[in-house]
Scaffold this motif. Sequence first.
Motif, PDB file in Angstrom:
ATOM      1  N   GLU A 183       0.829  -1.211   0.000  1.00 59.33           N
ATOM      2  CA  GLU A 183       0.000   0.000   0.000  1.00 59.33           C
ATOM      3  C   GLU A 183       0.864   1.263   0.000  1.00 59.33           C
ATOM      4  O   GLU A 183       0.496   2.272  -0.587  1.00 59.33           O
ATOM      5  CB  GLU A 183      -0.991   0.013   1.170  1.00 59.33           C
ATOM      6  N   ARG A 184       2.049   1.230   0.621  1.00 62.72           N
ATOM      7  CA  ARG A 184       2.957   2.382   0.617  1.00 62.72           C
ATOM      8  C   ARG A 184       3.564   2.558  -0.774  1.00 62.72           C
ATOM      9  O   ARG A 184       3.743   3.658  -1.235  1.00 62.72           O
ATOM     10  CB  ARG A 184       4.067   2.201   1.651  1.00 62.72           C
ATOM     11  N   GLU A 185       3.909   1.441  -1.409  1.00 63.48           N
ATOM     12  CA  GLU A 185       4.473   1.522  -2.758  1.00 63.48           C
ATOM     13  C   GLU A 185       3.464   2.166  -3.704  1.00 63.48           C
ATOM     14  O   GLU A 185       3.809   3.022  -4.507  1.00 63.48           O
ATOM     15  CB  GLU A 185       4.852   0.114  -3.237  1.00 63.48           C
ATOM     16  N   LYS A 186       2.177   1.765  -3.592  1.00 61.60           N
ATOM     17  CA  LYS A 186       1.130   2.358  -4.434  1.00 61.60           C
ATOM     18  C   LYS A 186       0.958   3.830  -4.124  1.00 61.60           C
ATOM     19  O   LYS A 186       0.775   4.646  -5.022  1.00 61.60           O
ATOM     20  CB  LYS A 186      -0.195   1.619  -4.223  1.00 61.60           C
ATOM     21  N   ALA A 187       1.032   4.206  -2.841  1.00 62.36           N
ATOM     22  CA  ALA A 187       0.876   5.615  -2.460  1.00 62.36           C
ATOM     23  C   ALA A 187       2.019   6.452  -3.023  1.00 62.36           C
ATOM     24  O   ALA A 187       1.799   7.570  -3.499  1.00 62.36           O
ATOM     25  CB  ALA A 187       0.814   5.753  -0.941  1.00 62.36           C
ATOM     26  N   ILE A 188       3.241   5.923  -2.986  1.00 64.23           N
ATOM     27  CA  ILE A 188       4.386   6.658  -3.529  1.00 64.23           C
ATOM     28  C   ILE A 188       4.235   6.819  -5.040  1.00 64.23           C
ATOM     29  O   ILE A 188       4.433   7.908  -5.581  1.00 64.23           O
ATOM     30  CB  ILE A 188       5.708   5.944  -3.173  1.00 64.23           C
ATOM     31  N   GLU A 189       3.867   5.732  -5.730  1.00 61.75           N
ATOM     32  CA  GLU A 189       3.659   5.826  -7.172  1.00 61.75           C
ATOM     33  C   GLU A 189       2.567   6.829  -7.499  1.00 61.75           C
ATOM     34  O   GLU A 189       2.692   7.634  -8.417  1.00 61.75           O
ATOM     35  CB  GLU A 189       3.296   4.449  -7.743  1.00 61.75           C
ATOM     36  N   SER A 190       1.477   6.809  -6.737  1.00 59.01           N
ATOM     37  CA  SER A 190       0.370   7.732  -6.963  1.00 59.01           C
ATOM     38  C   SER A 190       0.809   9.173  -6.725  1.00 59.01           C
ATOM     39  O   SER A 190       0.441  10.084  -7.459  1.00 59.01           O
ATOM     40  CB  SER A 190      -0.792   7.338  -6.054  1.00 59.01           C
TER      41      SER A 190
ATOM     42  N   GLU B  28      -3.029  23.254   4.721  1.00 63.93           N
ATOM     43  CA  GLU B  28      -2.599  22.782   3.407  1.00 63.93           C
ATOM     44  C   GLU B  28      -2.566  21.258   3.332  1.00 63.93           C
ATOM     45  O   GLU B  28      -2.295  20.693   2.283  1.00 63.93           O
ATOM     46  CB  GLU B  28      -1.198  23.313   3.081  1.00 63.93           C
ATOM     47  N   ILE B  29      -2.819  20.589   4.447  1.00 66.12           N
ATOM     48  CA  ILE B  29      -2.723  19.127   4.464  1.00 66.12           C
ATOM     49  C   ILE B  29      -4.126  18.530   4.403  1.00 66.12           C
ATOM     50  O   ILE B  29      -4.958  18.791   5.265  1.00 66.12           O
ATOM     51  CB  ILE B  29      -1.999  18.627   5.735  1.00 66.12           C
ATOM     52  N   ASP B  30      -4.356  17.755   3.352  1.00 68.61           N
ATOM     53  CA  ASP B  30      -5.575  16.957   3.268  1.00 68.61           C
ATOM     54  C   ASP B  30      -5.154  15.489   3.350  1.00 68.61           C
ATOM     55  O   ASP B  30      -3.974  15.183   3.534  1.00 68.61           O
ATOM     56  CB  ASP B  30      -6.375  17.271   1.991  1.00 68.61           C
TER      57      ASP B  30
ATOM     58  N   ASP C 283      -1.081  11.302   3.242  1.00 73.19           N
ATOM     59  CA  ASP C 283      -0.662   9.951   2.842  1.00 73.19           C
ATOM     60  C   ASP C 283       0.641   9.995   2.042  1.00 73.19           C
ATOM     61  O   ASP C 283       1.505   9.134   2.215  1.00 73.19           O
ATOM     62  CB  ASP C 283      -1.755   9.267   2.014  1.00 73.19           C
ATOM     63  N   ASN C 284       0.794  11.000   1.194  1.00 69.65           N
ATOM     64  CA  ASN C 284       2.022  11.122   0.402  1.00 69.65           C
ATOM     65  C   ASN C 284       3.223  11.451   1.286  1.00 69.65           C
ATOM     66  O   ASN C 284       4.312  10.908   1.088  1.00 69.65           O
ATOM     67  CB  ASN C 284       1.851  12.169  -0.694  1.00 69.65           C
TER      68      ASN C 284
END
Length: 180
Positions: A69-76, A133-135, A140-141
């Motif tokens: 899930e972290r790898e997907k978040a970084i890619e996103s 500024e943080i949503d 997550d990013n």
Amino acid sequence: MTKIIPGEKYRDRSGNLYQVLCTALSLENERNVVIVQQLFGDFLRMSLPQDRFDSIFTNVDVMVTRPPEREKAIESAEKALVEKVQSEAPASEKPAACEDNTDPQMSDMLAFLDTDDFEEKFRIAKRMAEQSEIDDTVLDNMAASLDFIIDDGPLDRRIDELLHCIGTRKRFETTRLRGD
């Protein structure tokens, strides 16, 4: 039985990350125990019988393996950043010329990602939180860039948890004893 090495990181069956602090002898029942610390949440320390360790934990190489899930978040995050830069850049400019971007959220996020200094990361994250500024996506990013896992919940609690994690890293990840 796996050789248990203090300092090594392990995952439990749920994928949660722990670090072995040491092995010890329980005076209560004279069994060998392993002392582990959570690398998430409240960073609790726990002991368990050494003979049960293998059935609960598997060794990981944190520098190479990230939870999916972290790898997907970084890619996103990378994809979103590229798309935003490309959509805002004039046709005559190349995407690399985004440093003069006037979007404060994007500027702060880039500054956060660019620095290796946890004191600076903490200041930037705190300022972003104060300026709203943080949503959830930005949070997550930011967490993914640091290999943190911030559980779902109210945004204020998640921001506090991110600041707590950065503050902990700020205190303990210095170059003071590393000879750099």
